[in-house]
Scaffold this active site. Structure first.
Site, mmCIF file in Angstrom:
data_model
loop_
_atom_site.group_PDB
_atom_site.id
_atom_site.type_symbol
_atom_site.label_atom_id
_atom_site.label_comp_id
_atom_site.label_asym_id
_atom_site.label_seq_id
_atom_site.Cartn_x
_atom_site.Cartn_y
_atom_site.Cartn_z
ATOM 1 N N GLN A 1 8.267 24.977 -30.070
ATOM 2 C CA GLN A 1 7.245 26.008 -30.131
ATOM 3 C C GLN A 1 6.074 25.493 -30.944
ATOM 4 O O GLN A 1 6.251 24.798 -31.943
ATOM 5 C CB GLN A 1 7.793 27.299 -30.760
ATOM 6 N N GLY A 2 4.880 25.807 -30.500
ATOM 7 C CA GLY A 2 3.672 25.423 -31.202
ATOM 8 C C GLY A 2 2.695 26.578 -31.229
ATOM 9 O O GLY A 2 3.023 27.714 -30.875
ATOM 10 N N ALA A 3 1.475 26.261 -31.647
ATOM 11 C CA ALA A 3 0.461 27.302 -31.758
ATOM 12 C C ALA A 3 0.030 27.816 -30.399
ATOM 13 O O ALA A 3 -0.443 28.951 -30.282
ATOM 14 C CB ALA A 3 -0.740 26.763 -32.528
ATOM 15 N N TYR A 4 0.188 26.985 -29.359
ATOM 16 C CA TYR A 4 -0.339 27.349 -28.047
ATOM 17 C C TYR A 4 0.738 27.706 -27.037
ATOM 18 O O TYR A 4 0.413 28.118 -25.926
ATOM 19 C CB TYR A 4 -1.197 26.212 -27.491
ATOM 20 N N GLY A 5 2.003 27.525 -27.380
ATOM 21 C CA GLY A 5 3.019 27.826 -26.392
ATOM 22 C C GLY A 5 4.423 27.621 -26.912
ATOM 23 O O GLY A 5 4.637 27.234 -28.068
ATOM 24 N N LYS B 1 7.657 26.456 -19.693
ATOM 25 C CA LYS B 1 6.616 26.402 -20.720
ATOM 26 C C LYS B 1 5.752 27.654 -20.608
ATOM 27 O O LYS B 1 5.115 27.886 -19.585
ATOM 28 C CB LYS B 1 5.768 25.139 -20.537
ATOM 29 N N ASP C 1 -4.601 11.322 -22.873
ATOM 30 C CA ASP C 1 -3.705 11.723 -23.967
ATOM 31 C C ASP C 1 -2.334 11.083 -23.809
ATOM 32 O O ASP C 1 -1.310 11.736 -24.008
ATOM 33 C CB ASP C 1 -3.572 13.251 -24.005
#
Length: 544
Positions: free
Chosen positions: A21-25, A42, A137
């Site tokens: 889990q991260g800030a965007y998803g 996701k 990336d």
């Protein structure tokens, strides 16, 4: 509140566990209730928050539709619209782990693993570059792996097509983007007025160096420090190279060069690094982008010669034209409506992942140059499917072990055999050579030399392996749109784990391998019962 899953997702997929889990998803491991296929779901939080996020979501979906058929690029299986009209769900094929976790573990990658992983990365990059698309990336955490050492390149949120940009280099402006600093090319660090496909080739060089070294080549703590580490290691740029970057960048580079002490690439690598690896690294980590090896040239390098097979290295015959012009940024509602329109189009074509052309050919295949439908070795090489997961393995789930779709998607099970034999440059086995055993990647670090592992070390290795391996997976193909109308039969309820079963891997260092395996000691752990005392040998003169 962000982690709430839509009912339509729960009806279609059985969520097994959270992968990250991260800030965007957030990402889950899940099982398709209809097919039994193991997938990764996701959820992108507020995917259309602003123009930048909306554009990134749009790019990732459209480019994965164009390139997801390649055996070394992750397959986007499904795109599902969230009920709140803000979030969006992307369903991918499931992979065991990523290259970053394998490198951090240490001692897992042998020389043949490094060569095969890098070869597959070059194959995926060549396919992208043949469509004039730059990933922008590439880094170890975006390189997914399984136990068969199969590579899947993922995360296309920063990728963009160069086909719609003007041909003049002065007009190919660099847009600012947030990529991992350690893998950025010098021209990106210097904010050059243009960039080329060489941006990806620099990142590939950094990835190769990290696999060889076991840690990042240029771990800069800031943009300035990153540039200093690079310039003190690679050959200094010529005056012509500096002029090509622009006058603003030239003064900055000259200032950084100065009289700083220099070191060579071979000084950063282990003494047993092969000369071929060092030569390839030097040809990739070049200051001038147009002087770096291209993906096609790197595939012909002696370092990956044993895997090189031109007929299996796909290329497109035309540039990829995005559905929205790269030079024009749409509004948030426009990006949202285009993504939703793609979902509707996919649903209207019986689950296919691409729009059909006038003759029923998808755009991703209309200009694809590939001699065969699926890349594989010559017919003399046996094709082996994914290895079955042992029934006794921790966390084994029968619903994950068999996939009805797996037998129908044979072309998606074609990348592992590429690594099962040593090849000549023309794709043929050397005369008199025997078939090599399948190349596998052990995701458990080996113990000491020749010594039988203790029970504690076995428990520690098993728990560490659980943290590294995500589980078995089956390949699939094509984007599907989930139907909300069909309600599948209910599966038997799962056993609910107790609180002690969570976070054992995270606490392993503090509580020991044996306790980590058991999820905590009981009161009887470490004590000797009365019956065991009765079996102890007694010394003479002490009989009772």
């Amino acid at each position: 509140m962000c982690t709430v899953v839509d009912p339509r997702i729960v009806r279609r997929y059985l969520l097994r566990r959270q992968l990250g889990q991260g800030a965007y998803g957030i990402v889950w491991k899940a099982v398709d209730r209809r097919t039994g296929e193991v997938v990764a779901i996701k959820k992108i939080f507020d995917a259309f928050r602003d123009k930048t996020d909306a554009q990134r979501t749009f790019r990732e979906i459209t480019l994965l539709q164009e390139f997801g058929d390649h055996p070394n690029i992750i397959s986007l299986l499904d795109v599902i619209r969230a009920e709140n009209d803000r979030d969006i769900y992307l369903v991918f094929e499931f992979m065991d782990t990523d290259l970053n976790a394998v490198i951090r573990k240490g001692g897992l990658l042998q020389d043949v693993h490094v060569r095969s992983i890098f070869y597959q990365l070059l194959r995926a990059t060549r396919f992208l570059h043949s469509g004039h698309v730059v990933h922008r990336d590439q880094k170890p955490s975006n390189v997914l792996l399984d136990a068969n050492c199969t590579v899947k390149l993922c995360d296309f949120g920063l990728a963009r097509s160069l086909g719609d940009l003007p041909e003049g280099p002065e007009d190919q402006a660099v847009t600012e983007y947030v990529a991992t600093r350690w893998y950025r090319a010098p021209e990106v660090l210097l904010s050059s007025h243009r960039y080329t496909l060489g941006v990806d080739m620099w990142s590939l060089g950094c990835i190769l160096g990290e696999m060889l070294r076991g840690r990042p080549l240029f771990p800069g703590t800031s943009t300035l420090h990153q540039l200093e580490l690079i310039l003190e290691t690679i050959p200094p740029p010529s005056e012509e190279d500096l002029l090509a970057l622009g006058s603003g960048c030239r003064a900055s580079v000259l200032h950084q060069l100065g009289s700083r002490p220099r070191q060579t690439l071979d000084a950063l690598l282990p003494p047993d690094t092969s000369p071929e690896a060092l030569d390839l690294l030097r040809r990739l980590l070049v200051f001038a982008p147009d002087k770096r090896l291209s993906a096609t040239q790197a595939l012909q390098h002696p370092y990956v010669q044993r895997f090189h097979c031109p007929s299996d290295e796909w290329a497109r015959e035309a540039d990829v034209r995005p559905r929205a012009h790269e030079g024009v940024q749409l509004s948030v509602p426009e990006y949202r409506s285009r993504v939703y329109q793609m979902i509707l189009e996919c649903g209207g074509s019986s689950g296919t992942s691409r729009e059909k052309g006038p003759e029923g050919v998808s755009p991703s295949q209309a200009h694809l140059h590939k001699p065969r439908a699926d890349p594989q070795l010559p017919s003399r090489t046996p094709v082996q499917g994914p290895r079955p997961r042992p029934q006794s393995s921790p966390g084994h789930d029968p619903a994950e072990h068999e996939s009805p779709r797996a037998a129908k998607n044979v072309p998606r099970q074609n990348s592992a055999p590429l690594l099962q034999t040593a090849l000549l440059g023309n794709g043929e086995r050397p005369p008199g050579a025997k078939e090599a055993p399948p190349l596998t990647l052990s995701l458990v670090k080996p113990s000491g030399r020749g010594a039988a592992p203790s029970l504690t070390s076995q428990a520690a290795a098993q728990v560490a392996n659980q943290a590294l391996i995500r589980g078995d997976w089956n390949r699939g193909g094509g984007v599907r749109v989930a139907s909300v109308q069909q309600v599948p039969p209910r599966l038997p309820p799962e056993a609910r784990p107790g609180r002690r079963m969570f976070s054992t891997s995270a606490l392993q260092g503090a509580q020991g391998g044996a306790r980590a395996l058991l999820g905590g000691y009981s009161q009887a752990y470490g004590t000797v019962c009365h019956s065991a005392l009765g079996h102890l040998p007694l010394l003479e003169g002490h009989h009772v």
